[in-house]
Write a protein that holds these residues in place. Structure first.
Motif, PDB file in Angstrom:
ATOM      1  N   TRP A   1       0.841  -1.108  -0.080  1.00 26.81           N
ATOM      2  CA  TRP A   1      -0.169  -0.048  -0.058  1.00 26.81           C
ATOM      3  C   TRP A   1       0.907   1.150   0.028  1.00 26.81           C
ATOM      4  N   PHE A   2       2.249   1.223   0.503  1.00 25.81           N
ATOM      5  CA  PHE A   2       3.045   2.354   0.432  1.00 25.81           C
ATOM      6  C   PHE A   2       4.230   1.731  -0.100  1.00 25.81           C
ATOM      7  N   THR A   3       5.168   2.547  -0.785  1.00 24.72           N
ATOM      8  CA  THR A   3       6.498   2.380  -1.077  1.00 24.72           C
ATOM      9  C   THR A   3       7.406   3.314  -0.270  1.00 24.72           C
ATOM     10  N   ALA A   4       8.626   2.632   0.306  1.00 29.33           N
ATOM     11  CA  ALA A   4       9.646   3.473   0.957  1.00 29.33           C
ATOM     12  C   ALA A   4      10.503   4.103   0.164  1.00 29.33           C
ATOM     13  N   ALA A   5      10.792   5.274   0.309  1.00 31.74           N
ATOM     14  CA  ALA A   5      11.875   6.011  -0.481  1.00 31.74           C
ATOM     15  C   ALA A   5      12.977   6.364   0.482  1.00 31.74           C
ATOM     16  N   THR A   6      14.279   6.406   0.011  1.00 32.22           N
ATOM     17  CA  THR A   6      15.450   6.790   0.727  1.00 32.22           C
ATOM     18  C   THR A   6      15.680   8.411   0.767  1.00 32.22           C
ATOM     19  N   GLY A   7      16.727   8.741   1.433  1.00 28.55           N
ATOM     20  CA  GLY A   7      16.878  10.222   1.353  1.00 28.55           C
ATOM     21  C   GLY A   7      17.978  10.565   0.164  1.00 28.55           C
ATOM     22  N   ALA A   8      18.641  11.561   0.130  1.00 26.55           N
ATOM     23  CA  ALA A   8      19.812  12.152  -0.728  1.00 26.55           C
ATOM     24  C   ALA A   8      21.059  11.060  -0.635  1.00 26.55           C
TER      25      ALA A   8
END
Length: 212
Positions: A183-190
């Motif tokens: 239901w969600f997708t994790a996204a990393t930082g820079a």
């Protein structure tokens, strides 16, 4: 009718108009299967202290919901500036008095009832989940999905912490569980090392549209 007098009783004696009858037949009964706590021609006062009769009110210990069925003619083409202002002021005043006001178009009620049923189910599920012995995790998950819709951006753990009044570790655990469900997708930082936000997936909307 036995419990009403005066204009309150007269409203019921004269009967519902076509729009209200269609709402009962096409929307409310297929969705709820009863008319418990649904009050027709519900009298409220507006900001001027004048009586106004709403199409329906759904009153429970957990909810005060006003439902209006609006035709295009009376509420758009035939409405002058004063009537338009009065309608908006009345709805704002009712919100200040603790009512949630929702409106449905006559055309949708008459010709696209499945759309109206879906939207009304989403509204009622918020109140019914509070009054029913449901799984607490599922309620919290739906609230996280609603939060993502309201913010219209990827969620951060701090958003969930604040909205649900939970600690950071619990918020992260719940977001990770929603990612596992797709239901969600994790996204990393820079730097690409740490997850910093969680993006809502389109299929997650189905979870708050389903009947609870």
């Amino acid at each position: 009718m036995r419990s009403r007098t005066g204009e309150r009783k007269g409203r019921l004696e004269r009967g519902h108009r076509d729009a209200e009858k269609l709402f009962c037949c096409n929307i409310w009964w297929p969705l709820q299967g009863n008319f418990n706590n649904l009050h027709p021609e519900y009298e409220v006062l507006d900001w001027r202290g004048l009586s106004y009769f709403c199409d329906f009110a759904w009153i429970t210990p957990f909810a005060k919901l006003i439902i209006e069925i609006k035709g295009f003619g009376p509420h758009v083409t035939d409405m002058d500036r004063k009537k338009y202002c009065n309608e908006l002021n009345r709805e704002t005043f009712l919100a200040a008095m603790g009512f949630q006001v929702i409106s449905f178009a006559y055309d949708d009620v008459a010709h696209h009832p499945e759309r109206t049923i879906t939207l009304l189910r989403m509204v009622l599920s918020r109140f019914q989940s509070e009054s029913s012995p449901v799984n607490l995790n599922s309620v919290a998950e739906r609230e996280i999905i609603r939060l993502a819709c309201m913010l219209a951006r990827p969620l951060r753990p701090i958003d969930v912490e604040t909205h649900l009044s939970i600690n950071h570790r619990t918020a992260v655990r719940m977001l990770q569980a929603l990612c596992w469900k797709g239901w969600f997708t994790a996204a990393t930082g820079a730097t690409g090392k740490h997850v910093v936000r969680y993006e809502l997936q389109r299929g997650a909307m189905n979870q708050i549209m389903q009947k609870t």
